[in-house]
Enzyme design. Sequence first.
Site, short mmCIF file in Angstrom:
data_model
loop_
_atom_site.label_atom_id
_atom_site.label_comp_id
_atom_site.label_asym_id
_atom_site.label_seq_id
_atom_site.Cartn_x
_atom_site.Cartn_y
_atom_site.Cartn_z
N SER A 41 0.80 -1.22 0.00
CA SER A 41 0.00 0.00 0.00
C SER A 41 0.83 1.28 0.00
O SER A 41 0.32 2.34 -0.33
CB SER A 41 -0.94 0.01 1.22
OG SER A 41 -0.21 -0.07 2.43
N ASP A 362 -2.07 8.75 7.63
CA ASP A 362 -3.05 7.97 8.40
C ASP A 362 -2.31 7.08 9.39
O ASP A 362 -1.17 7.38 9.77
CB ASP A 362 -3.97 7.17 7.46
CG ASP A 362 -3.22 6.15 6.60
OD1 ASP A 362 -2.02 5.90 6.87
OD2 ASP A 362 -3.83 5.57 5.68
N HIS A 365 0.58 5.21 6.73
CA HIS A 365 1.26 5.70 5.53
C HIS A 365 1.75 7.14 5.65
O HIS A 365 1.10 7.96 6.31
CB HIS A 365 0.31 5.61 4.32
CG HIS A 365 -0.29 4.24 4.16
ND1 HIS A 365 -1.54 3.93 4.64
CD2 HIS A 365 0.20 3.12 3.59
CE1 HIS A 365 -1.81 2.66 4.37
NE2 HIS A 365 -0.76 2.15 3.73
#
Length: 398
Positions: A41, A362, A365
Amino acid sequence: MQDITKLMFLLTAALLVAATSTAWSTDPQPQVPCFFIFGDSLVDNGNNNNILSLARANYRPYGIDFPEGSSGRFTNGRTMVDVLAQLLGFRSFVPPYAAAQRSDILRGLNFASGAAGIRAETGNNLGDHYHLEVQVNHFRDTVRMMTRTFRGNTTRAEEYLGKCIYFMGMGSNDYLNNYFMPTIYPSSRQYSTRTWSALLLEDYSRQLTVTYIILNSSTTLGFMFLVMIYINCQELYDLGARKVALIGVGQIGCIPYELARYDSRNSKRGGSVCNEDINKAISIFNAGLVRTVNRFNTQFPDAKFIYINTFDSSKDLVANAATYGFDVIDKGCCGVGRNNGQITCLPFQTPCADRTGYLFWDAFHPTEVANVIYARKAYNSSSSTDVYPMNIRQLAMA
């Protein structure tokens, strides 16, 4: 005087982001013909958008500062590889494999998938995703299509692929969504941290080799992970990769998610105590990556493998936060609970107003401004603490 100094740092950070925000190259050709990306991600740009997965980011406020909006990137703006594409001279972002057109493949594709790991079972707690072996299979299919583009001339296809940059950023979820999640995965009960690292490196290397080495449970975990990496790297090499950047795993023990859950014992210190057990385990893995780079560069003299040390780079950003313009290094800009890290950014949640002052977007990340710094270090740093044995700019010219 301190206020003036801080203002100068913030101005520098803002200029750094602005300098690359629309910095598409005006050169007729990029520094390399194509850029292929494998990862999780941290660099996924939309491959998970249409699968049954909790690891998706195609909703607001993700992409709040990105020109294409909520594209599936797990940050407010650009990822590290988006910035690298600009620095390498590409005129547009590398498209996700899941949405690519045949005309896209000659300039590269992004195979990264949120929740993906080196191990096939990693991230299954979050639903569907494309783990490393699947990503390499997607690349294999891409090579077949590319060979047809060259009218079946495999020599020309191999020469073309040999000039491209290959970004390999895997391993974070093998710790975050596997080894250090003992209520779901048995790995931490079965293996020591060294044995787990070795297992990962084994699988990784299988995708980078065609030789698979089976190790029994008595083998140290660190060594087993190193062999896994070796095998994955060999496979990529056999498919044409000659310029490969292996990206180290960052300080997962210091992300807001881990700060928030690292036992209430640490709440007396403001919930800002890193989980050094996780960081020490990751350091074993990263040390194995460096050895893998050295081994591959000896074994394959016609190829170049480099290591990007995001672990030490992330330590630098925390230790020198004010220098980089960060006011907040232990909380997400968007999230819920302690450190904005107990639950990640929810749909249509209102994020912090000043994203340039936050290291983390967040629970997991980095923000765009942090990604810009990571990318510029990887591309242009002359310090062996950041890159080894060369940076990405030099790799492109090699």
